[in-house]
Motif scaffolding. Sequence first.
Motif, short mmCIF file in Angstrom:
data_model
loop_
_atom_site.label_atom_id
_atom_site.label_comp_id
_atom_site.label_asym_id
_atom_site.label_seq_id
_atom_site.Cartn_x
_atom_site.Cartn_y
_atom_site.Cartn_z
N UNK A 1 0.85 -1.18 0.00
CA UNK A 1 0.00 0.00 0.00
C UNK A 1 0.89 1.24 0.00
N UNK A 2 0.32 2.38 -0.36
CA UNK A 2 1.08 3.62 -0.35
C UNK A 2 0.54 4.54 0.73
N UNK A 3 1.44 5.30 1.33
CA UNK A 3 1.08 6.34 2.29
C UNK A 3 1.79 7.62 1.86
N UNK A 4 1.39 8.73 2.43
CA UNK A 4 1.99 10.01 2.09
C UNK A 4 3.27 10.17 2.90
N UNK A 5 4.38 10.38 2.21
CA UNK A 5 5.66 10.60 2.87
C UNK A 5 6.07 12.06 2.77
N UNK A 6 7.21 12.39 3.33
CA UNK A 6 7.70 13.77 3.33
C UNK A 6 7.92 14.31 1.92
N UNK A 7 8.27 13.44 0.98
CA UNK A 7 8.57 13.87 -0.39
C UNK A 7 7.66 13.21 -1.41
N UNK A 8 6.49 12.76 -0.98
CA UNK A 8 5.55 12.14 -1.91
C UNK A 8 5.15 10.76 -1.44
N UNK A 9 4.52 9.98 -2.33
CA UNK A 9 4.04 8.65 -1.94
C UNK A 9 5.18 7.70 -1.57
N UNK A 10 4.90 6.85 -0.58
CA UNK A 10 5.86 5.84 -0.13
C UNK A 10 5.18 4.48 -0.24
N UNK A 11 5.83 3.53 -0.88
CA UNK A 11 5.29 2.18 -1.02
C UNK A 11 5.71 1.36 0.19
N UNK A 12 4.72 0.71 0.83
CA UNK A 12 4.97 -0.10 2.01
C UNK A 12 4.49 -1.52 1.72
N UNK A 13 5.25 -2.50 2.13
CA UNK A 13 4.82 -3.90 2.08
C UNK A 13 4.91 -4.44 3.49
N UNK A 14 3.82 -5.07 3.97
CA UNK A 14 3.80 -5.52 5.36
C UNK A 14 2.82 -6.67 5.54
N UNK A 15 3.05 -7.44 6.61
CA UNK A 15 2.09 -8.45 7.06
C UNK A 15 1.24 -7.78 8.12
#
Length: 111
Positions: free
Chosen positions: A88-102
Amino acid sequence: MAGGMQRGRHGGSLADRAARSGVPAPLPEATPPPEPPAPPAAEVRRPAGSGRGRHCWVQDPPDAPGTWPGLLVEWRQREDGWHGRVAYTVVGAHGPVLVEAWLPAEQLSQG
């Protein structure tokens, strides 16, 4: 010659042009966390949708409160219940950040 391929008009290296752009350089990458321990032998894995991802909503993941669109990749049953592997993506300091997690199934809903 069309475009920017004319001789004598050198704008410097990409690094030079990036430095002049005013966009701050990314922070150095942090040391990755140690590998998690091996999963228990009794773990059951079941792919979501015959190996294809499926849209889902991620509810309040760590460090990103709110609801985020995600892609459910895989299910895993553990002693404490079902968990989904999601991207999923979240808003980071410099734009979208892709996260993969359980994440626990309680934090995932159908899309």
